[in-house]
Design a protein around this motif. Structure first.
Motif, mmCIF file in Angstrom:
data_model
loop_
_atom_site.group_PDB
_atom_site.id
_atom_site.type_symbol
_atom_site.label_atom_id
_atom_site.label_comp_id
_atom_site.label_asym_id
_atom_site.label_seq_id
_atom_site.Cartn_x
_atom_site.Cartn_y
_atom_site.Cartn_z
ATOM 1 N N ALA B 182 0.980 -1.279 -0.037
ATOM 2 C CA ALA B 182 0.125 0.117 0.071
ATOM 3 C C ALA B 182 0.954 1.458 -0.119
ATOM 4 O O ALA B 182 0.377 2.387 -0.392
ATOM 5 C CB ALA B 182 -1.150 -0.016 1.256
ATOM 6 N N ILE B 183 1.936 1.196 0.575
ATOM 7 C CA ILE B 183 2.960 2.392 1.046
ATOM 8 C C ILE B 183 4.084 2.334 0.142
ATOM 9 O O ILE B 183 4.857 3.188 -0.098
ATOM 10 C CB ILE B 183 2.801 2.868 2.310
ATOM 11 C CG1 ILE B 183 1.548 2.668 2.882
ATOM 12 C CG2 ILE B 183 3.596 4.120 2.614
ATOM 13 C CD1 ILE B 183 1.153 3.377 4.122
ATOM 14 N N GLY B 184 4.620 1.021 -0.079
ATOM 15 C CA GLY B 184 6.097 0.961 -0.496
ATOM 16 C C GLY B 184 7.212 1.054 0.440
ATOM 17 O O GLY B 184 8.134 1.266 0.008
ATOM 18 N N LEU B 185 6.579 0.777 1.665
ATOM 19 C CA LEU B 185 7.814 0.898 2.967
ATOM 20 C C LEU B 185 8.164 -0.623 2.841
ATOM 21 O O LEU B 185 7.264 -1.424 3.028
ATOM 22 C CB LEU B 185 6.878 1.158 4.004
ATOM 23 C CG LEU B 185 6.997 2.650 4.310
ATOM 24 C CD1 LEU B 185 6.081 2.715 5.589
ATOM 25 C CD2 LEU B 185 8.094 3.515 4.685
ATOM 26 N N LYS B 186 9.461 -0.528 2.940
ATOM 27 C CA LYS B 186 10.175 -1.923 3.280
ATOM 28 C C LYS B 186 9.967 -2.328 4.742
ATOM 29 O O LYS B 186 10.543 -1.619 5.541
ATOM 30 C CB LYS B 186 11.705 -1.844 2.893
ATOM 31 C CG LYS B 186 12.169 -3.456 2.801
ATOM 32 C CD LYS B 186 13.394 -3.343 2.523
ATOM 33 C CE LYS B 186 14.236 -4.465 3.210
ATOM 34 N NZ LYS B 186 13.399 -5.806 3.377
ATOM 35 N N ALA B 187 8.975 -3.342 5.056
ATOM 36 C CA ALA B 187 8.913 -3.788 6.529
ATOM 37 C C ALA B 187 9.470 -5.008 6.676
ATOM 38 O O ALA B 187 9.608 -6.121 5.894
ATOM 39 C CB ALA B 187 7.441 -3.831 6.642
ATOM 40 N N ASN B 188 9.854 -5.221 8.058
ATOM 41 C CA ASN B 188 10.517 -6.646 8.137
ATOM 42 C C ASN B 188 9.316 -7.270 9.209
ATOM 43 O O ASN B 188 8.705 -6.527 10.006
ATOM 44 C CB ASN B 188 11.602 -6.500 9.020
ATOM 45 C CG ASN B 188 12.807 -6.196 7.986
ATOM 46 O OD1 ASN B 188 12.911 -6.890 6.642
ATOM 47 N ND2 ASN B 188 13.813 -5.442 8.186
ATOM 48 N N VAL B 189 9.411 -8.647 9.251
ATOM 49 C CA VAL B 189 8.925 -9.212 10.477
ATOM 50 C C VAL B 189 9.918 -9.662 11.454
ATOM 51 O O VAL B 189 11.040 -9.942 11.197
ATOM 52 C CB VAL B 189 8.114 -10.529 10.160
ATOM 53 C CG1 VAL B 189 6.847 -9.881 9.277
ATOM 54 C CG2 VAL B 189 8.903 -11.343 9.487
ATOM 55 N N LYS B 190 9.453 -9.268 12.865
ATOM 56 C CA LYS B 190 10.520 -9.741 13.864
ATOM 57 C C LYS B 190 9.660 -10.691 14.709
ATOM 58 O O LYS B 190 8.788 -10.498 15.260
ATOM 59 C CB LYS B 190 10.737 -8.648 14.749
ATOM 60 C CG LYS B 190 11.853 -9.037 15.853
ATOM 61 C CD LYS B 190 12.135 -7.829 16.619
ATOM 62 C CE LYS B 190 12.773 -8.131 17.962
ATOM 63 N NZ LYS B 190 12.631 -7.148 19.106
#
Lengths: 338, 338
Positions: B182-190
């Motif tokens: 939706a935003i193009g943010l690089k997100a990680n799962v912890k």
């Protein structure tokens, strides 16, 4: 779940009725004067009369005569809170509040509702009759009035949810031992949660829990035991498959004694489990079952499995083996010995 | 849990207000006469006036003038039920009831209470503000007013409780993908349940469930996401460790759009999981994490473990390896990368 139309009784506080009952009990069959009671309890004589009325309503047979006073003739065979508290030998289980219902939908439902509102470890719910008694997968558990045990214990173990399979077996072992120790009946455990005598179902465990990620919030151990019901009390469909202590021994038995013994055995087993681990439960369970070595068909939530029952593993999973799949480990299911 | 003093709104029925709103929305910025609306909805003009009043109260900016009628000027940036229903692309999730709270203790608490009373799979609870937002192990999740997403979805999967670890990861993957798509943010799962952007916590999953022996009765997936809060909104203790979409992009973002996207991704992932198994979630998870290969210290409910993170297994357990204990498989815990 609401409690509409159901009488609840909480008795963790020492009310005058408790002391009064204890005095009458110590003098069972003998007259105790109303004046002596009034003085001892610092109550008016009419307050004593009122308290006696409450006890009579609960089922205690108390005779009263002007000038003689009161005498306790008989204690009813009911799961009365004060009788349970009087006979309990536990440290925690049942030591706090005991919530008693003459009739409720299911003691597990009531216990879950209490626990969701923050009820503490060890709080007990009992009922003389359940209108929606449940077994595994929402199956009916028949609980007729004033003859059997329907009890649910709230526990708040600091354990991971994966320990649930171990705890089901621990509870089933304690239930089977109750029958052996208190009555001398040879009881078997049928994986995962049934208690059998002579191949017929006499009791069972229903464990429910609320889980938040990796922690158990609370756990409710439901315990059902057929005590004083004669065969004709059970619905025809289950009669051939069901038994009770009365049916096995021909005699009625005190439900209060049985419940207190179960709670004591459960508490002891549970403490030992926390201290020394699951090994002793496994060996006890294996002594109480005749399933190992048999061929079985097991229906689980994930499908049907066939094979030879070879072991109970350290997680409390039943180990089944067949040629196609090798070893299969199962947490719970409907088992049919072939 | 009670709802005292909290406004709830259930909107699975098509009330006149819904149709009215849709008409105004289609004509956004333009005047619609009260008479036309009254005719179309078969209501009196004073009933129309009343419905418009309700919409205004919810936050819709609607101008009204005698002889001109009504015109919708702006839709507020709130998690409004009708806005969500309008944008949802799911088949089940959020398609039944949506329970909206302006303020509640925790959407998970409300969802659990609804589920305990029988609420169906797919029912959604949302709140503009939580007063007792929670993370794992009852830790606080800060949820200030009208800036972020607090949502809880009720699920009733026909799965065994042992599947919980898989579902936590599946939800975390869907949450991280929402930010990327939706935003193009690089997100990680912890592992196990946090969503990070640039190493800072931006969201998380809190999975709770009710279990009866071998069956999940219900499951509640809590989803928290920091959307429009500026840094100064967060308490000092967590500020260095916390971020939001606004902080990352410098722009506010529609929470309705994000929530709808999350629900769609979650539903798609979940269907795929039921059809084809857990493999695709594992590979997705591995792409979204940078933990594999690192040395870590993990505090769990059963103790502290140190070692190298070597894998995520087919159960969704994290595999840790060290010289003393070999391979350790963990369901959940507090992880510190060394």
């Amino acid at each position: 779940m609401t409690m509409t139309g159901i009488t609840g009784q909480i008795s963790n506080e020492v009310v005058p009725g408790n002391i009064l009952l204890n005095i009458l009990r110590r003098n069972k069959g003998k007259w105790v004067s109303g004046e002596a009671l009034a003085t001892h309890l610092s109550l008016t004589r009419s307050a004593i009369w009122k308290q006696v009325g409450i006890l009579k309503k609960e089922g205690y047979e108390i005779e009263s005569l002007p000038r003689r006073g009161y005498r306790l003739l008989a204690i009813p065979d009911l799961l009365l809170v004060q009788e349970i508290q009087d006979q309990l030998e536990t440290a925690d289980f049942g030591r706090g509040e005991i919530h008693r219902y003459v009739k409720t939908d299911s003691t597990n439902n009531q216990a879950k509702e209490l626990a969701a509102r923050g009820a503490a470890h060890g709080i007990l719910v009992i009922a003389e009759e359940q209108t929606r008694g449940r077994g595994r997968l929402d199956r009916t558990w028949f609980s007729p009035r004033e003859e059997n045990i329907c009890a649910s214990l709230i526990m708040r173990p600091s354990l991971s949810p994966g320990m649930a399979s171990r705890l089901v077996l621990l509870c089933a072992v304690a239930a089977a031992e109750t029958l052996t120790e208190a009555i001398g009946l040879k009881a078997n455990v049928k994986w995962p949660n049934d208690i059998l005598v002579g191949g017929r179902k006499i009791g069972g465990i229903l464990l429910e829990m609320a889980v938040e990620m990796d922690a158990i919030d609370y756990m409710v151990v439901g315990f059902g035991l057929n005590v004083n019901s004669p065969a004709e009390r059970f619905p025809k469909e289950i009669r051939s498959n069901t038994t009770s202590i009365f049916m096995e021994t021909g005699k009625p038995f005190s439900r209060v004694v049985l419940l207190c013994r179960f709670l004591k055995l459960l508490e002891d087993r549970y403490s030992k489990f926390l201290e020394t681990g699951f090994e002793s439960v496994i060996s006890q369970w294996k002594e109480l079952t005749d399933m190992v070595g048999k061929r079985a068909s097991i229906r689980t939530i994930n499908g049907l499995y066939n094979g030879e029952i070879v072991d109970l593993d350290h997680n409390g999973f039943l180990v089944l083996r067949n040629n196609q799949e090798g070893e299969i480990r199962l947490f719970s299911g409907d088992i049919t010995i072939i």
